[in-house]
Design a protein around this motif. Structure first.
Motif, short mmCIF file in Angstrom:
data_model
loop_
_atom_site.label_atom_id
_atom_site.label_comp_id
_atom_site.label_asym_id
_atom_site.label_seq_id
_atom_site.Cartn_x
_atom_site.Cartn_y
_atom_site.Cartn_z
N UNK A 166 2.39 5.59 -6.25
CA UNK A 166 1.94 5.59 -7.65
C UNK A 166 0.79 6.57 -7.86
N UNK A 167 -0.08 6.66 -6.85
CA UNK A 167 -1.25 7.53 -6.99
C UNK A 167 -0.86 8.98 -7.23
N UNK A 168 0.30 9.37 -6.76
CA UNK A 168 0.72 10.77 -6.91
C UNK A 168 1.00 11.13 -8.37
N UNK A 169 1.35 10.16 -9.18
CA UNK A 169 1.68 10.45 -10.58
C UNK A 169 0.71 9.81 -11.57
N UNK A 190 -12.58 4.36 5.38
CA UNK A 190 -13.37 5.58 5.23
C UNK A 190 -12.75 6.51 4.18
N UNK A 191 -11.43 6.62 4.17
CA UNK A 191 -10.76 7.46 3.18
C UNK A 191 -11.01 6.95 1.77
N UNK A 233 0.81 -1.22 0.00
CA UNK A 233 0.00 0.00 0.00
C UNK A 233 0.85 1.27 0.00
N UNK A 234 2.06 1.20 0.53
CA UNK A 234 2.93 2.37 0.46
C UNK A 234 3.35 2.67 -0.98
N UNK A 287 -2.26 10.10 2.16
CA UNK A 287 -2.59 9.90 3.58
C UNK A 287 -2.39 8.45 4.01
N UNK A 288 -2.83 7.52 3.16
CA UNK A 288 -2.67 6.10 3.49
C UNK A 288 -1.19 5.72 3.51
#
Length: 203
Positions: A60-63, A169-170, A54-55, A76-77
């Motif tokens: 990856x989500x940032x780009x 929740x996020x 998950x880290x 946040x996660x």
């Protein structure tokens, strides 16, 4: 004469046979924090592996994400898992539990899937893969928290379950989670029949 030989042989067998091992006793290790069971050790392993995929997924989500909310949730996660990973390593070291250094096969496959995507496809799969994974680990953490005899694991599970609930929740806040694809809650066992009271009074 024959009877005496049989008796002697029986005594010899009893003396050389190793004592039986209590299966329950073989399932836990005694520590300064109390007995450590296989379920306790499995909790540390699963939480560790959750962070190990998950880290990088959050990174990856940032780009790769198009949605700003997915990017924010990923950040946040990822930050939370850095804190949780430190707690996991600390607890494992204290209890003498060997924890993995890489995600499991399923988690590696999910990372490969996300690495091949971008935009809306990434957003959707990121939210749903992580939400499904958190649902599974939630049951593990809750189960151990409810019954562990180890004070260190009890403390760790109490902290861990808060992280998992926050992450669910996020992920749901992205509006992308397909709840129809999540496993349904287990069907409750039928309640035992209630005996009807018999009025023994005369009418």
């Amino acid at each position: 004469m024959l009877g005496g030989f049989v008796l002697a042989a029986a005594v010899t067998i009893v003396l050389v046979m190793p004592p039986s091992i209590d299966p329950a006793a073989a399932q836990f290790t005694q520590t300064s924090a109390g007995p450590l069971t296989a379920a306790d050790r499995d909790l540390l392993v699963k939480v560790r592996q959750a962070g190990l995929w998950e880290m990088p997924a959050g990174d990856m989500a940032q780009t790769r994400a198009e949605s700003q909310r997915v990017k924010e949730v990923g950040r946040l996660i990822m930050e939370d898992h850095k804190k949780l990973d430190a707690l996991t390593v600390q607890a494992a070291k204290k209890l003498g539990v060997v924890i993995p250094d890489e995600p499991n096969a399923d988690q590696q496959r999910w990372l490969a899937q996300l690495a091949a995507e971008s935009g809306p496809a990434f957003d959707k799969d990121y939210a749903n893969l992580l939400r499904a994974a958190h649902g599974k680990v939630f049951t593990v953490v809750a189960g151990v928290r409810s019954g562990t005899r180890n004070t260190e694991i009890r403390k760790f599970a109490a902290e861990g379950i808060n992280f998992v609930m926050r992450h669910m929740a996020l992920l749901e806040s992205t509006g992308l989670v397909d709840f129809q694809q999540l496993p349904e809650p287990p069907t409750p066992s039928p309640a035992p029949p209630v005996a009807l009271a018999v009025d023994t009074r005369r009418h």
